[in-house]
Design an enzyme around this catalytic site. Structure first.
Site, mmCIF file in Angstrom:
data_model
loop_
_atom_site.group_PDB
_atom_site.id
_atom_site.type_symbol
_atom_site.label_atom_id
_atom_site.label_comp_id
_atom_site.label_asym_id
_atom_site.label_seq_id
_atom_site.Cartn_x
_atom_site.Cartn_y
_atom_site.Cartn_z
ATOM 1 N N ASP A 33 0.832 -1.195 0.000
ATOM 2 C CA ASP A 33 0.000 0.000 0.000
ATOM 3 C C ASP A 33 0.868 1.246 0.000
ATOM 4 O O ASP A 33 2.099 1.169 -0.030
ATOM 5 C CB ASP A 33 -0.934 -0.019 1.207
ATOM 6 C CG ASP A 33 -0.168 -0.062 2.522
ATOM 7 O OD1 ASP A 33 0.575 -1.034 2.744
ATOM 8 O OD2 ASP A 33 -0.284 0.883 3.321
ATOM 9 N N HIS B 33 1.952 -8.802 -4.808
ATOM 10 C CA HIS B 33 0.876 -7.938 -4.322
ATOM 11 C C HIS B 33 1.507 -6.624 -3.857
ATOM 12 O O HIS B 33 1.938 -6.473 -2.718
ATOM 13 C CB HIS B 33 0.113 -8.588 -3.171
ATOM 14 C CG HIS B 33 -1.014 -7.732 -2.666
ATOM 15 N ND1 HIS B 33 -2.259 -7.712 -3.255
ATOM 16 C CD2 HIS B 33 -1.064 -6.842 -1.643
ATOM 17 C CE1 HIS B 33 -3.033 -6.862 -2.619
ATOM 18 N NE2 HIS B 33 -2.332 -6.312 -1.634
ATOM 19 N N ASP C 259 2.048 -17.452 -6.279
ATOM 20 C CA ASP C 259 2.533 -16.285 -7.013
ATOM 21 C C ASP C 259 1.359 -15.639 -7.737
ATOM 22 O O ASP C 259 1.152 -15.833 -8.931
ATOM 23 C CB ASP C 259 3.630 -16.715 -7.999
ATOM 24 C CG ASP C 259 4.207 -15.528 -8.769
ATOM 25 O OD1 ASP C 259 4.054 -14.382 -8.287
ATOM 26 O OD2 ASP C 259 4.791 -15.744 -9.849
ATOM 27 N N GLU D 180 3.036 -10.659 -0.836
ATOM 28 C CA GLU D 180 3.129 -9.206 -0.718
ATOM 29 C C GLU D 180 4.580 -8.799 -0.471
ATOM 30 O O GLU D 180 5.435 -9.609 -0.090
ATOM 31 C CB GLU D 180 2.248 -8.695 0.426
ATOM 32 C CG GLU D 180 2.118 -7.165 0.456
ATOM 33 C CD GLU D 180 1.109 -6.664 1.479
ATOM 34 O OE1 GLU D 180 0.848 -5.449 1.498
ATOM 35 O OE2 GLU D 180 0.590 -7.482 2.256
#
Length: 596
Positions: free
Chosen positions: A199, A516, A562, A571
């Site tokens: 993020d 991610h 993956d 992530e």
């Protein structure tokens, strides 16, 4: 595509030619697991071979497939240059498989190789004096790509260049963080820092342990990343590049303190995560200072104390910082003493990361902060309050920082030995790492010579952090077993694992491509940012992303996918990359230096 990937494509494409006699008869096998990046010329070299579980029902020590060969690939030719017997089988409970190790440590000729058993072969790998040199740089450069508030120029970032985003020059104190000090709605400026994980937010507790990883490597081996080694905008300023990269985060972290009372805000965040298809400059939601917590404040106090003593060596480039950082560190520590139970409470309308600390007493954070202030200032009262070296050691993670004060004491042994019982410091550290080594060599981890049993969120981070502690024991004692432990853990991360998967992007023949991470998911580039250590196998949280049915297995060491949606296993996070930088950088410098 790196050299190993190109090589394997070449081998498959030329399988019908007569010069590739082994490639013609052998096929790539997921059962033969090697360090896909490479092995040090003069150090231990092992591969893991999965064999049928029925091996435990036979009285034969070796059984079928007992002999392995190492094949050298050079100039379009292949030649078997080494052979040996597989070691006795061991059971790995976390993947429920039988594993035999192939030891080829005696092979000391540099080159490109693969391991062959019968008609099956491994991915290719290198043997040379500095197999981690490029990986080490990429692991640190990952943090450069994660910079918040700044442009990633094409000259430094290549095809992953992007405009500046998230300036953070106007952020506001959230009402839930205004119970001491500044009032709700107070406007602050806190540019810089690294995006924390997948993020675009910044979290104080994770920032602390990450920055510490870089600064502690500098203290352990100051010459690992010299000025100009990293091709970042600051290269050439007379400061080691690792300190320049750490500075990008430190200058942000410094602004997370409430100047009126010394407390530190828990995170700088939007109320909701950014869409996965938006780059930082394309998402302009309001940003907030949320929470004011004991854990964030002590992380700040510790980090600023470490930074104070290190950046004091560069007063021209960082004028006034050392004195200012020490003052702010003590101010934060004093606030934490007055507010020793201030925990983070997520605002009701917010859904971004929490980073809630599991340790309700914050004993480890107080110990870490007090020890760092003592090392930098020489004021023994801080050490007395820290409870060092009585504090037990644990595997480092942002919730448990017990080991970090010991790392700094070892790095500053000459400075503190007149006031600290370094024999007891050594005892604490080596007892813990010796337990990990026992587990890796004689107990549950013996199949892969890997001591981590914590297959949970960020399991690869535990592997790297345990290797970091082993290297600190090596620095302290000089004993080879600690070096070998770190090497075997790097082997695991780079492909010698039950998944036959290199967990660092852009390295090895089979690595994560679908991380991610919003930077990777929104930039339109097929290849992910290089040098990212993904989280790794984690069966416990997969229910929250794709669900257990999407994964090939829910066994602890196999629960990884993956896939861009697999935030539980695939992530990115800055606190996983920092120990990777430490371990690969330490090994690359020490072993490459010793080989010359």
């Amino acid at each position: 595509m790196n050299f190993s990937k190109k090589l394997n494509s070449l081998l498959l494409g030329l399988a019908c030619t007569t010069s590739y006699v082994f490639a013609e008869s052998a096929k790539l096998s997921d059962k033969i697991r090697v360090n896909q990046v490479g092995y040090f010329t003069s150090e231990e070299k092992t591969a893991a071979v999965q064999v049928p579980l029925s091996v435990f029902k036979t009285s034969e020590r070796w059984g079928p497939g007992a002999t392995f060969e190492i094949v050298k690939v050079e100039g379009g030719q292949e030649k078997a240059v080494f052979s040996g017997k597989l070691m006795q089988a061991n059971y790995y409970p976390f993947s429920k498989e039988a594993i035999r190790l192939a030891d080829f440590s005696d092979l000391k000729e540099q080159g490109t190789y693969y391991l062959k058993i019968g008609n099956e072969k491994s991915f290719s790998f290198e043997i040379n004096d500095a197999p981690y040199s490029e990986l080490t740089k990429s692991a640190l450069k990952m943090l450069f790509y994660f910079r918040c508030s700044g442009e990633i120029p094409k000259a430094n970032g290549g095809k992953w260049h992007r405009p500046a985003g998230k300036p953070d020059t106007e952020v506001f104190v959230h009402e839930d963080a205004a119970w001491t000090g500044q009032k709700a709605g107070t406007k602050m400026s806190a540019p810089g820092g690294w995006f924390d994980a997948g993020d675009y937010n910044k979290y104080s507790v994770n920032s602390g342990i990450t920055t510490f990883g870089l600064l502690s490597l500098y203290e352990a081996q100051p010459k690992v990343f010299p000025d100009g080694s990293m091709n970042i905008p600051e290269s050439g300023n007379g400061v080691p590049d690792i300190l320049d990269e750490a500075w990008w985060n430190i200058k942000w972290f410094e602004q997370m303190q409430d100047p009126t009372d010394g407390g530190v805000y828990h995170k700088l965040s939007t109320m909701q995560f950014a869409p996965i298809d938006k780059l930082p400059h394309q998402h302009n939601a309001k940003r907030w200072m949320m929470g004011k917590t004991t854990s964030a404040t002590l992380n700040y106090a510790a980090t600023m104390a470490v930074a104070s003593r290190i950046y004091a060596k560069y007063p021209k480039q960082f004028p006034g910082f050392a004195e200012r950082a020490m003052k702010k560190s003590k101010m934060a520590y004093a606030w934490a003493q007055k507010n020793s139970w201030a925990r983070f409470v997520q605002p009701k309308a917010c859904s971004t990361g929490k980073y809630e600390d599991e340790n309700y007493s914050f004993t480890d954070e107080f110990a870490w902060a007090g020890t760092e202030i003592f090392i930098t200032s020489g004021e023994k009262s801080y050490l007395k309050n820290a409870g060092i070296p009585q504090l037990d050691v644990h595997s480092p993670v942002w919730t448990h920082v017990h080991a970090l004060p010991y790392v700094s004491l070892i790095n500053n042994a000459d400075k503190v030995k007149s006031q600290v019982d370094m024999k007891l410091v050594e005892q604490r550290m080596t007892e813990f790492v010796d337990y990990l080594i026992f587990d890796a060599m004689e107990a549950t981890g013996v199949a892969y010579r890997m001591g981590n049993k914590r297959y949970e969120w960020g399991s690869n981070g535990f592997v790297a952090n345990q290797a970091m502690l082993a290297l600190m024991c090596h620095k302290l004692t000089g004993k080879k077993k600690y070096l070998n432990f770190a090497i075997s853990h790097m082997d695991y991360l780079l492909g010698k694992n039950p998944l036959n998967h290199c967990f660092v992007t852009s390295f090895g023949s089979k690595s994560s491509m679908n991380v991610h991470n919003r930077l990777c998911m929104s930039d339109g580039i097929e290849e992910p940012i290089p040098g990212i250590l993904v989280g790794g196998p984690n069966p416990w949280e997969i229910i929250w992303d794709l669900g257990p049915e999407a994964y090939p297995s829910v066994l602890p060491a196999l629960a990884h996918l993956d896939d861009k949606q697999s935030f539980s296993t695939n992530e990115s996070a800055i606190n996983w990359n920092a120990p990777l930088v430490f371990v690969s950088g330490y090994l690359d410098y020490v072993l490459s230096k010793d080989s010359k």
